[in-house]
Design a protein around this motif. Sequence first.
Motif, PDB file in Angstrom:
ATOM      1  N   GLU A   1     -24.218  29.409  64.556  1.00 10.72           N
ATOM      2  CA  GLU A   1     -24.018  29.907  65.908  1.00 10.72           C
ATOM      3  C   GLU A   1     -25.359  30.179  66.564  1.00 10.72           C
ATOM      4  OE1 GLU A   1     -21.496  33.240  65.078  1.00 10.72           O
ATOM      5  OE2 GLU A   1     -23.177  34.568  64.669  1.00 10.72           O
TER       6      GLU A   1
ATOM      7  N   GLU B   1     -19.624  27.934  65.788  1.00 14.58           N
ATOM      8  CA  GLU B   1     -18.702  27.205  64.909  1.00 14.58           C
ATOM      9  C   GLU B   1     -17.624  28.094  64.303  1.00 14.58           C
ATOM     10  OE1 GLU B   1     -21.047  23.282  63.387  1.00 14.58           O
ATOM     11  OE2 GLU B   1     -21.382  25.114  62.224  1.00 14.58           O
TER      12      GLU B   1
ATOM     13  N   ASP C   1     -21.279  27.992  58.716  1.00 14.21           N
ATOM     14  CA  ASP C   1     -20.851  27.748  60.087  1.00 14.21           C
ATOM     15  C   ASP C   1     -21.884  28.416  60.981  1.00 14.21           C
ATOM     16  OD1 ASP C   1     -18.574  26.327  59.488  1.00 14.21           O
ATOM     17  OD2 ASP C   1     -17.269  28.088  59.487  1.00 14.21           O
TER      18      ASP C   1
ATOM     19  N   THR D   1     -16.485  23.008  64.263  1.00 15.03           N
ATOM     20  CA  THR D   1     -17.708  22.310  63.899  1.00 15.03           C
ATOM     21  C   THR D   1     -18.225  21.440  65.037  1.00 15.03           C
ATOM     22  OG1 THR D   1     -16.968  22.258  61.599  1.00 15.03           O
ATOM     23  CG2 THR D   1     -18.737  20.737  62.202  1.00 15.03           C
ATOM     24  N   GLU D   2     -19.541  21.529  65.270  1.00 14.87           N
ATOM     25  CA  GLU D   2     -20.232  20.688  66.253  1.00 14.87           C
ATOM     26  C   GLU D   2     -19.606  20.773  67.644  1.00 14.87           C
ATOM     27  OE1 GLU D   2     -23.055  18.979  65.987  1.00 14.87           O
ATOM     28  OE2 GLU D   2     -23.315  19.725  63.955  1.00 14.87           O
ATOM     29  N   THR D   3     -19.161  21.950  68.027  1.00 16.35           N
ATOM     30  CA  THR D   3     -18.582  22.150  69.357  1.00 16.35           C
ATOM     31  C   THR D   3     -19.558  22.932  70.224  1.00 16.35           C
ATOM     32  OG1 THR D   3     -16.313  22.155  68.496  1.00 16.35           O
ATOM     33  CG2 THR D   3     -16.654  23.139  70.659  1.00 16.35           C
TER      34      THR D   3
END
Length: 206
Positions: A134, A192, A132, A197-199
């Motif tokens: 960042e 993330e 994840d 995810t993908e935000t």
Amino acid sequence: YFNPEKIEDLELRFNFQNVIKDLQDRGSKELPIHHYDIQEGGKMKLKLLDKEDWSRKKVEESIREMISENQLLSMATAKGEEPHINTAFYAFDDELNLYVLTTPDTIHGENLEENNSVAVDIHDSHQEWTDDKEGLQIFGETKQVENASKALGLYKGRYPELGEFAATTEELEELDSEFYIIKPERIKVFDEPRFGTETWINVKIE
């Protein structure tokens, strides 16, 4: 709830309906939309986020954590149509201003004389492809610091070794280096682990 049938742009409606269909196929029957962005080119990116996570406090915690846990930034500058990027160690203050120490005769130093707009990237380069992820994208303006006392104190707080060469502002002048302050105007947050995810979360600094 947002009704895609009311979107007049057919391409935009098609993209939005495909996103909803994909989520429904995966078992999401109710799709509360707490935040979305319309990206360049008319594409819409849907961000589904629980309200308790979409808070100023959590976003600020994310930004401060990433700034404090990393030491290097990449800074993009431009002169005319010639882009340039450099890497620098940085310090920061409570207002999220960033401070870098560099010589004015570098390419980025000369670029900033003509155009003080900058784009900055901060992230941990040790992240694995499957992690994840960042990171921060920061957009703003920069200028030379007139009174270097605060910047010097912040910088030595992170990098005590600087004190061996420049314990005072007078000694700093002998290094022919200057502090530049980067004042963020907008921050794009990618976290993330916190937000999914993908935000991407866009924050305006006022």
